[in-house]
Design a protein around this motif. Structure first.
Motif: not given
Length: 189
Positions: A77-93, A109-118
């Motif tokens: 865990r001490a060697n791991r770097s956390d990256l900025a999350p990816l976002t899956l949302a309609a119309g969002q980068p 890395i976290d990949i977050n989906a808001d459920g607005s679109q498949e």
């Protein structure tokens, strides 16, 4: 019958080669001591540190590398770097900026989906350039042999930990999209 005979002969050949490797001359054997003493006198030509091998005991080969990652190794865990999350949302980068990774580095890395679109993220080239340690979805840890894409039907988060391996420029993108904001770019150096 011929196949069985060929397999038995191959097995016998491999086992005899393995036994031949195990029967190296010991210093206690007559004739071997003269050769061993001569090799000890040639220490100036040899770059290896034989003193450590003698102190550790016979039959122990320890590979020491350039990096000392400790007992848990690279995936600690001490060697791991956390990256900025990816976002899956309609119309969002998908990503705010490009990622720059070091080859041999351990990342999460976290990949977050808001459920607005498949929506899905696809990137076979990226997944072939990294070694995926695990994907975590709803507290279920998945240790895949290979990944081509991740698809979200509902809102949720997937966490991926991986080791970057092959240098290059790779993208994870929403299939069927053509905009630059619908992709995440990873530069592995």
């Amino acid at each position: 019958m011929t196949r069985l005979l060929a397999i038995l002969m191959l097995g016998a050949g491999l086992s005899s080669a393995a036994m031949a490797q195990d029967t190296a001359p010991d210093a206690a054997e007559p004739g071997a001591s003269a050769t061993m003493e001569q090799d000890d006198d040639d220490d100036d030509d040899d770059d290896d540190d034989d003193d450590e091998a003698e102190a550790d005991g016979a039959g122990l080969h320890e590979a020491s590398g350039k990096f000392d990652y400790g007992f848990a190794g690279l995936l600690d865990r001490a060697n791991r770097s956390d990256l900025a999350p990816l976002t899956l949302a309609a119309g969002q980068p998908v990503a705010a900026a490009e990622y720059t990774l070091a080859s041999g580095g351990y990342y999460r890395i976290d990949i977050n989906a808001d459920g607005s679109q498949e929506l899905a993220l696809s990137g076979g080239d990226f997944f072939r350039a990294v070694w995926v340690n695990e994907l975590v979805v709803n507290d279920i840890e998945i240790r895949p042999m290979g990944v081509h894409s991740l698809e979200f039907d509902d809102a949720g988060t997937a966490t991926m930990s991986f080791v970057a391996i092959v240098p290059g420029r790779y993208t994870l993108s929403v299939p069927g999209s053509s905009g630059e904001t619908m992709q995440a770019v990873f530069n592995i150096r």
